[in-house]
Design a protein around this motif. Structure first.
Motif, mmCIF file in Angstrom:
data_model
loop_
_atom_site.group_PDB
_atom_site.id
_atom_site.type_symbol
_atom_site.label_atom_id
_atom_site.label_comp_id
_atom_site.label_asym_id
_atom_site.label_seq_id
_atom_site.Cartn_x
_atom_site.Cartn_y
_atom_site.Cartn_z
ATOM 1 N N LEU A 104 -24.275 -8.107 -3.191
ATOM 2 C CA LEU A 104 -25.471 -8.519 -3.936
ATOM 3 C C LEU A 104 -25.063 -9.216 -5.234
ATOM 4 C CD1 LEU A 104 -28.533 -8.015 -3.484
ATOM 5 C CD2 LEU A 104 -28.312 -6.001 -4.916
ATOM 6 N N ALA A 105 -24.117 -8.590 -5.962
ATOM 7 C CA ALA A 105 -23.675 -9.150 -7.243
ATOM 8 C C ALA A 105 -23.020 -10.510 -7.033
ATOM 9 C CB ALA A 105 -22.710 -8.193 -7.933
ATOM 10 N N ALA A 106 -22.191 -10.605 -5.990
ATOM 11 C CA ALA A 106 -21.490 -11.865 -5.734
ATOM 12 C C ALA A 106 -22.484 -12.952 -5.341
ATOM 13 C CB ALA A 106 -20.442 -11.667 -4.644
ATOM 14 N N ALA A 107 -23.447 -12.601 -4.473
ATOM 15 C CA ALA A 107 -24.422 -13.597 -4.027
ATOM 16 C C ALA A 107 -25.279 -14.066 -5.196
ATOM 17 C CB ALA A 107 -25.300 -13.012 -2.925
ATOM 18 N N ALA A 108 -25.565 -13.154 -6.127
ATOM 19 C CA ALA A 108 -26.444 -13.518 -7.242
ATOM 20 C C ALA A 108 -25.694 -14.267 -8.345
ATOM 21 C CB ALA A 108 -27.104 -12.263 -7.816
ATOM 22 N N GLY A 109 -24.356 -14.257 -8.320
ATOM 23 C CA GLY A 109 -23.626 -15.126 -9.246
ATOM 24 C C GLY A 109 -22.646 -14.492 -10.212
ATOM 25 N N ALA A 110 -22.320 -13.212 -10.056
ATOM 26 C CA ALA A 110 -21.398 -12.562 -10.992
ATOM 27 C C ALA A 110 -20.011 -13.207 -10.930
ATOM 28 C CB ALA A 110 -21.300 -11.077 -10.679
ATOM 29 N N ASN A 111 -19.342 -13.267 -12.080
ATOM 30 C CA ASN A 111 -18.013 -13.882 -12.123
ATOM 31 C C ASN A 111 -16.918 -12.981 -11.571
ATOM 32 O OD1 ASN A 111 -18.174 -16.492 -12.912
ATOM 33 N ND2 ASN A 111 -17.570 -16.152 -15.055
ATOM 34 N N TYR A 112 -17.090 -11.664 -11.748
ATOM 35 C CA TYR A 112 -16.047 -10.743 -11.288
ATOM 36 C C TYR A 112 -16.713 -9.558 -10.576
ATOM 37 C CZ TYR A 112 -12.205 -7.443 -11.215
ATOM 38 O OH TYR A 112 -11.246 -6.554 -10.789
ATOM 39 N N ILE A 116 -14.453 -3.884 12.712
ATOM 40 C CA ILE A 116 -14.294 -2.981 11.559
ATOM 41 C C ILE A 116 -15.028 -1.680 11.869
ATOM 42 C CG2 ILE A 116 -14.861 -2.646 9.117
ATOM 43 C CD1 ILE A 116 -14.248 -5.673 8.827
ATOM 44 N N PRO A 117 -14.316 -0.545 11.851
ATOM 45 C CA PRO A 117 -14.935 0.715 12.265
ATOM 46 C C PRO A 117 -16.154 1.055 11.402
ATOM 47 C CG PRO A 117 -12.566 0.991 11.825
ATOM 48 C CD PRO A 117 -12.939 -0.377 11.377
ATOM 49 N N ALA A 118 -17.142 1.669 12.024
ATOM 50 C CA ALA A 118 -18.369 2.005 11.313
ATOM 51 C C ALA A 118 -18.070 3.014 10.205
ATOM 52 C CB ALA A 118 -19.381 2.587 12.287
ATOM 53 N N GLY A 119 -18.787 2.944 9.126
ATOM 54 C CA GLY A 119 -18.621 3.908 8.041
ATOM 55 C C GLY A 119 -17.559 3.529 7.034
ATOM 56 N N MET A 120 -16.789 2.474 7.312
ATOM 57 C CA MET A 120 -15.762 2.053 6.357
ATOM 58 C C MET A 120 -16.404 1.129 5.311
ATOM 59 S SD MET A 120 -12.831 3.312 7.486
ATOM 60 C CE MET A 120 -11.357 2.369 7.075
ATOM 61 N N PHE A 121 -15.867 1.168 4.081
ATOM 62 C CA PHE A 121 -16.332 0.229 3.064
ATOM 63 C C PHE A 121 -15.120 -0.452 2.465
ATOM 64 C CE2 PHE A 121 -16.193 4.566 1.521
ATOM 65 C CZ PHE A 121 -15.294 4.464 0.476
ATOM 66 N N VAL A 122 -15.328 -1.693 2.023
ATOM 67 C CA VAL A 122 -14.210 -2.494 1.514
ATOM 68 C C VAL A 122 -13.949 -2.133 0.057
ATOM 69 C CG1 VAL A 122 -13.320 -4.830 1.302
ATOM 70 C CG2 VAL A 122 -15.109 -4.335 2.939
ATOM 71 N N VAL A 123 -12.691 -1.979 -0.318
ATOM 72 C CA VAL A 123 -12.338 -1.773 -1.715
ATOM 73 C C VAL A 123 -11.360 -2.857 -2.152
ATOM 74 C CG1 VAL A 123 -12.703 0.728 -1.746
ATOM 75 C CG2 VAL A 123 -10.452 -0.171 -1.185
ATOM 76 N N GLY A 124 -11.350 -3.131 -3.443
ATOM 77 C CA GLY A 124 -10.439 -4.129 -3.984
ATOM 78 C C GLY A 124 -11.220 -5.142 -4.807
ATOM 79 N N GLU A 125 -10.504 -6.189 -5.209
ATOM 80 C CA GLU A 125 -11.158 -7.243 -5.984
ATOM 81 C C GLU A 125 -11.852 -8.175 -5.012
ATOM 82 O OE1 GLU A 125 -8.915 -8.959 -9.363
ATOM 83 O OE2 GLU A 125 -9.463 -10.882 -8.472
ATOM 84 N N LEU A 126 -13.175 -8.261 -5.086
ATOM 85 C CA LEU A 126 -13.932 -8.991 -4.071
ATOM 86 C C LEU A 126 -14.300 -10.406 -4.523
ATOM 87 C CD1 LEU A 126 -16.182 -5.979 -3.060
ATOM 88 C CD2 LEU A 126 -14.101 -6.756 -1.939
ATOM 89 N N THR A 127 -14.515 -10.598 -5.793
ATOM 90 C CA THR A 127 -14.881 -11.927 -6.304
ATOM 91 C C THR A 127 -14.245 -12.122 -7.671
ATOM 92 O OG1 THR A 127 -17.040 -11.760 -5.250
ATOM 93 C CG2 THR A 127 -16.817 -13.445 -6.939
#
Ligand SMILES: Cc1ncc(C[n+]2csc(CCOP(=O)(O)OP(=O)(O)O)c2C)c(N)n1
Ligand code: SF4
Ligand code: SF4
Ligand SMILES: [Mg+2]
Lengths: 90, 262
Positions: free
Chosen positions: B158-166, B240-251
């Motif tokens: 949501l944050a990335a789609a709306a325009g956040a820099n990081y 991608i197995p169900a229930g997993m969430f991505v971690v790390g620097e995304l944007t």
């Protein structure tokens, strides 16, 4: 440097017993004033920050302190001439 | 100095339940702030309402504990009034994505120079465990007694789609990574969003089969998928197995930002 747990702050969640790479924190039985069991320290002289903090001049590891949700873990300086146990890591 | 010096020692111990992940996230955030070398009188902490939003009251700096959902609106005001201040926002999933949802997307769109740390416990902790916009499918809460039937928001997307820099996501297990991510956010001009998934033993864990605090933290650890690994899996056409969430620097990008000191 030596490790210390602030008994007034610790809420006994035992997260520290899971994160220390040396497994220094052990689930304890001793209760604090509020009736919370406080973790025990198992040979804390093995802690990397205790041994090397002053030599390197910076914080080492510190995962237990960052993880402790209740800000109960910190390091204190030894008294002058306090006897040390020597920890040897193979 | 260490991050402990940023705490109002007279206010501790805080009100969070035993084992609540909020305390860990405050530690990591303050450790990052400490490394920035900012003056205490030039750093402002803003928060809304919720357990997570109590954070600002424990910090030895000027802070605003505002109304529910409006932390970003107040923070925008602070930044517009004085661009020289460093503004850090603490918020919860309910505060940010439910009642404060519109403030969130518009703060991202405007790309205001703030760093927002969202403690996502996937529930309304303070009010007794109602489902939030991030409660995962099938999870129990007091308003989803048969399991949550609505798909949750992905706050980072949501944050990335709306325009956040990081944008980055970690958990209360990944303390060092979280500290580095918050620091990267503080250094980035424009809107920085760091989502920290946390355990809430009282309102979430108790209902969702996490008997011990450590069980929930272990769940967070074992269900996080590093971004690099996720990208590799997609490249290889793996599921991608169900229930997993991505971690790390995304944007991380450099859109024009608002409120940056010239
Ligand atoms: C205008 C308004 N609506 C509702 C509430 C009640 N309320 C207080 S905290 C809260 C939810 C907080 O959830 P979250 O932001 O996820 O914080 P947590 O307690 O989970 O950390 C709600 C609905 C309120 N205080 N003000
Ligand atoms: S992590 Fe902190 S609060 Fe939890 S048991 Fe250890 S010292 Fe106590
Ligand atoms: S209710 Fe949940 S979020 Fe609130 S202090 Fe307790 S464990 Fe933390
Ligand atoms: Mg919440």
């Amino acid at each position: 440097m030596k490790l210390a747990i602030d008994e007034n702050r610790c809420k006994g969640c035992n997260l520290c017993t899971k994160v220390c790479p040396y497994k220094i924190f052990k689930e304890g039985k001793k209760l604090n004033r509020k009736g919370v069991p406080i973790p025990e320290l198992d040979r804390p002289e093995r802690c990397a920050n205790c041994r090397l903090r002053n030599l390197y001049g910076r914080q080492l590891c510190g995962v237990c302190q960052l993880t402790c949700p209740d800000q109960a873990i910190h390091w204190i300086d030894e008294e002058p001439y306090e006897p040390h146990k020597v920890a040897i890591e193979y | 100095m260490s991050f402990e010096d940023w705490y109002r020692q007279d206010r501790l111990p805080h009100i969070f339940c035993a084992g609540c992940g909020n305390g860990t996230v405050i530690n990591c955030t303050l450790a990052a702030v400490e490394q920035m070398g900012w003056k205490q009188e030039e750093t402002i902490f803003v928060s809304g309402i919720g357990c997570s939003s109590r954070a600002s009251g424990y910090i030895l700096a000027d802070s605003l504990h505002t109304t529910h959902g409006r932390a970003l609106a107040f923070a925008t005001g602070v930044k517009m009034a004085n661009k020289g201040l460093h503004v850090v926002v603490f918020t919860g999933d309910g505060d940010l994505a439910a009642i404060g949802g519109n403030h969130f997307i518009h703060a991202c769109r405007r790309n205001i120079d703030l760093t927002v740390v969202c403690m996502n416990n996937q529930i309304y902790g303070m009010t007794g465990g109602q489902g939030s916009p991030t409660t995962p499918l099938g999870c129990l809460s007091s308003t989803t007694p048969y399991g949550c039937a609505e798909p949750p928001f992905d706050l980072c997307e949501l944050a990335a789609a709306a325009g956040a820099n990081y944008v980055s996501r970690w958990t209360s297990y990944h303390v060092k990574e979280l500290e580095k991510a918050v620091k990267a956010g503080l250094e980035t001009p424009g809107f920085s969003f760091i989502e920290a998934l946390v355990q809430c033993p009282t309102a979430f864990g108790r209902r969702n089969k996490f008997k011990q605090v450590a069980d929930h933290v272990e769940h967070l650890r074992s269900h996080s998928l590093l971004k690099a690994k996720r990208d590799r899996m997609i490249e290889n056409g793996e599921q991608i197995p169900a229930g997993m969430f991505v971690v790390g620097e995304l944007t991380r990008r450099n859109r024009p930002a608002m409120g940056v000191k010239p």
